[in-house]
Design a protein around this motif. Structure first.
Motif, PDB file in Angstrom:
ATOM      1  N   VAL A 132     -34.917 -25.331  13.133  1.00 30.36           N
ATOM      2  CA  VAL A 132     -34.671 -23.897  12.954  1.00 30.36           C
ATOM      3  C   VAL A 132     -35.474 -23.369  11.767  1.00 30.36           C
ATOM      4  CG1 VAL A 132     -32.569 -23.988  11.514  1.00 30.36           C
ATOM      5  CG2 VAL A 132     -32.929 -22.064  13.033  1.00 30.36           C
ATOM      6  N   GLN A 133     -35.656 -24.186  10.741  1.00 31.21           N
ATOM      7  CA  GLN A 133     -36.467 -23.749   9.602  1.00 31.21           C
ATOM      8  C   GLN A 133     -37.918 -23.503  10.038  1.00 31.21           C
ATOM      9  OE1 GLN A 133     -35.389 -22.645   6.925  1.00 31.21           O
ATOM     10  NE2 GLN A 133     -33.715 -23.830   6.095  1.00 31.21           N
ATOM     11  N   LEU A 134     -38.440 -24.355  10.903  1.00 32.53           N
ATOM     12  CA  LEU A 134     -39.800 -24.143  11.413  1.00 32.53           C
ATOM     13  C   LEU A 134     -39.880 -22.849  12.215  1.00 32.53           C
ATOM     14  CD1 LEU A 134     -40.752 -27.774  12.504  1.00 32.53           C
ATOM     15  CD2 LEU A 134     -41.662 -26.484  10.559  1.00 32.53           C
ATOM     16  N   GLU A 135     -38.836 -22.555  12.985  1.00 31.24           N
ATOM     17  CA  GLU A 135     -38.824 -21.309  13.752  1.00 31.24           C
ATOM     18  C   GLU A 135     -38.775 -20.096  12.818  1.00 31.24           C
ATOM     19  OE1 GLU A 135     -36.384 -19.286  17.405  1.00 31.24           O
ATOM     20  OE2 GLU A 135     -36.905 -21.413  17.496  1.00 31.24           O
ATOM     21  N   TYR A 136     -37.959 -20.179  11.764  1.00 30.79           N
ATOM     22  CA  TYR A 136     -37.925 -19.089  10.783  1.00 30.79           C
ATOM     23  C   TYR A 136     -39.302 -18.904  10.148  1.00 30.79           C
ATOM     24  CZ  TYR A 136     -32.748 -19.452  10.708  1.00 30.79           C
ATOM     25  OH  TYR A 136     -31.415 -19.484  11.012  1.00 30.79           O
ATOM     26  N   GLN A 137     -39.960 -19.994   9.799  1.00 29.69           N
ATOM     27  CA  GLN A 137     -41.284 -19.912   9.175  1.00 29.69           C
ATOM     28  C   GLN A 137     -42.272 -19.221  10.102  1.00 29.69           C
ATOM     29  OE1 GLN A 137     -42.412 -23.879   7.945  1.00 29.69           O
ATOM     30  NE2 GLN A 137     -40.515 -24.159   6.817  1.00 29.69           N
ATOM     31  N   GLU A 138     -42.199 -19.564  11.380  1.00 31.19           N
ATOM     32  CA  GLU A 138     -43.114 -18.969  12.353  1.00 31.19           C
ATOM     33  C   GLU A 138     -42.817 -17.484  12.547  1.00 31.19           C
ATOM     34  OE1 GLU A 138     -43.535 -19.438  17.083  1.00 31.19           O
ATOM     35  OE2 GLU A 138     -43.868 -21.303  15.963  1.00 31.19           O
ATOM     36  N   ARG A 139     -41.548 -17.140  12.699  1.00 26.53           N
ATOM     37  CA  ARG A 139     -41.185 -15.743  12.959  1.00 26.53           C
ATOM     38  C   ARG A 139     -41.420 -14.837  11.758  1.00 26.53           C
ATOM     39  NH1 ARG A 139     -36.527 -14.862  17.362  1.00 26.53           N
ATOM     40  NH2 ARG A 139     -36.877 -16.725  18.622  1.00 26.53           N
ATOM     41  N   TYR A 140     -41.189 -15.356  10.557  1.00 24.55           N
ATOM     42  CA  TYR A 140     -41.265 -14.519   9.355  1.00 24.55           C
ATOM     43  C   TYR A 140     -42.470 -14.822   8.472  1.00 24.55           C
ATOM     44  CZ  TYR A 140     -36.652 -13.050  10.782  1.00 24.55           C
ATOM     45  OH  TYR A 140     -35.609 -12.548  11.503  1.00 24.55           O
ATOM     46  N   GLN A 141     -43.311 -15.741   8.907  1.00 20.24           N
ATOM     47  CA  GLN A 141     -44.510 -16.093   8.140  1.00 20.24           C
ATOM     48  C   GLN A 141     -44.163 -16.415   6.692  1.00 20.24           C
ATOM     49  OE1 GLN A 141     -47.481 -16.376   9.945  1.00 20.24           O
ATOM     50  NE2 GLN A 141     -45.948 -16.076  11.532  1.00 20.24           N
ATOM     51  N   GLY A 142     -43.154 -17.247   6.513  1.00 23.44           N
ATOM     52  CA  GLY A 142     -42.705 -17.577   5.163  1.00 23.44           C
ATOM     53  C   GLY A 142     -42.186 -18.988   5.078  1.00 23.44           C
ATOM     54  N   GLU A 143     -41.254 -19.175   4.158  1.00 23.74           N
ATOM     55  CA  GLU A 143     -40.770 -20.511   3.824  1.00 23.74           C
ATOM     56  C   GLU A 143     -39.592 -20.976   4.661  1.00 23.74           C
ATOM     57  OE1 GLU A 143     -37.948 -18.683   0.262  1.00 23.74           O
ATOM     58  OE2 GLU A 143     -39.442 -20.209  -0.227  1.00 23.74           O
ATOM     59  N   GLY A 144     -39.027 -20.134   5.501  1.00 26.59           N
ATOM     60  CA  GLY A 144     -37.782 -20.481   6.174  1.00 26.59           C
ATOM     61  C   GLY A 144     -36.631 -19.890   5.374  1.00 26.59           C
ATOM     62  N   ASP A 145     -35.424 -20.313   5.671  1.00 26.01           N
ATOM     63  CA  ASP A 145     -34.244 -19.799   4.980  1.00 26.01           C
ATOM     64  C   ASP A 145     -34.030 -20.597   3.708  1.00 26.01           C
ATOM     65  OD1 ASP A 145     -31.759 -18.964   4.068  1.00 26.01           O
ATOM     66  OD2 ASP A 145     -30.773 -19.141   6.011  1.00 26.01           O
ATOM     67  N   ALA A 146     -34.149 -19.930   2.565  1.00 24.17           N
ATOM     68  CA  ALA A 146     -34.027 -20.600   1.274  1.00 24.17           C
ATOM     69  C   ALA A 146     -32.604 -20.564   0.715  1.00 24.17           C
ATOM     70  CB  ALA A 146     -34.986 -19.966   0.266  1.00 24.17           C
ATOM     71  N   THR A 147     -31.638 -20.081   1.511  1.00 26.77           N
ATOM     72  CA  THR A 147     -30.250 -20.062   1.061  1.00 26.77           C
ATOM     73  C   THR A 147     -29.803 -21.480   0.719  1.00 26.77           C
ATOM     74  OG1 THR A 147     -29.787 -18.222   2.562  1.00 26.77           O
ATOM     75  CG2 THR A 147     -27.885 -19.416   1.700  1.00 26.77           C
ATOM     76  N   PHE A 148     -29.199 -21.656  -0.458  1.00 21.96           N
ATOM     77  CA  PHE A 148     -28.696 -22.974  -0.837  1.00 21.96           C
ATOM     78  C   PHE A 148     -27.458 -23.306  -0.013  1.00 21.96           C
ATOM     79  CE2 PHE A 148     -25.637 -25.503  -3.251  1.00 21.96           C
ATOM     80  CZ  PHE A 148     -26.370 -26.674  -3.372  1.00 21.96           C
ATOM     81  N   LEU A 149     -27.496 -24.461   0.645  1.00 25.51           N
ATOM     82  CA  LEU A 149     -26.346 -24.937   1.409  1.00 25.51           C
ATOM     83  C   LEU A 149     -26.054 -26.374   1.003  1.00 25.51           C
ATOM     84  CD1 LEU A 149     -27.234 -23.611   4.985  1.00 25.51           C
ATOM     85  CD2 LEU A 149     -25.671 -22.594   3.318  1.00 25.51           C
TER      86      LEU A 149
END
Length: 170
Positions: A24-41
């Motif tokens: 899912v992080q790779l999908e976020y990176q592709e969709r938003y052209q960024g780092e993915g979700d950086a929320t601390f979990l």
């Protein structure tokens, strides 16, 4: 329909959960052209009864979908007391359209309600129209922004009461 799919409660740091989270992080990176979700979990955030993390497995035992919720209380990121925050909802591309996200969402809502949470909240983004459509169809409504991305224009926050209002007395 999602026949043959088994939902299992797992720790957030379970290898299958980590594998799907990486996807899912790779999908976020592709969709938003960024780092993915950086929320601390932290995995402890999803430990019952303060949260829950689920992985869906297909008939061959492969992990195909995931989702979780974690407790939130009022804080400077815009949460309210009694909130349950939906995190890491994801279905692998080859398993989309089977109703898995809807099934996981319903399971998480039921669990959060049983844990005494008052409202399910989530943050998604404007480049995830499928997610937005799902949440709207399940009764979520736009809400004031909260969380790590509350100052981002692309952020879309939604919420849904977990305890229906009691019927008005006549």
């Amino acid at each position: 329909m999602s026949h043959g799919i088994e939902l299992r409660t797992v720790p957030y740091d379970h290898p299958d959960a980590v594998k799907l989270n990486d996807q899912v992080q790779l999908e976020y990176q592709e969709r938003y052209q960024g780092e993915g979700d950086a929320t601390f979990l932290d995995p402890a955030m999803f430990a019952p009864p303060q949260g829950l993390y689920i992985v869906a497995y297909d008939t061959s035992g492969a992990p195909v979908a995931t989702g979780g919720w974690r407790s939130q209380e009022q804080n400077d990121e815009g949460y309210s007391d009694g909130d349950a925050e939906l995190k890491r909802m994801y279905v692998v591309p080859e398993a989309r359209g089977l109703g898995l996200a809807r099934r996981i969402l319903a399971t998480l809502e039921t669990d959060a309600r049983a844990a005494g949470r008052l409202r399910m909240v989530l943050e998604t983004g404007d480049r995830q129209p499928e997610a937005i459509a799902l949440y709207l169809s399940e009764g979520y409504t736009p809400s004031p922004k909260f969380g790590f991305y509350r100052f981002y224009d692309s952020s879309r926050c939604m919420s849904k009461p977990l305890h229906p209002a009691s019927p008005a007395t006549v």
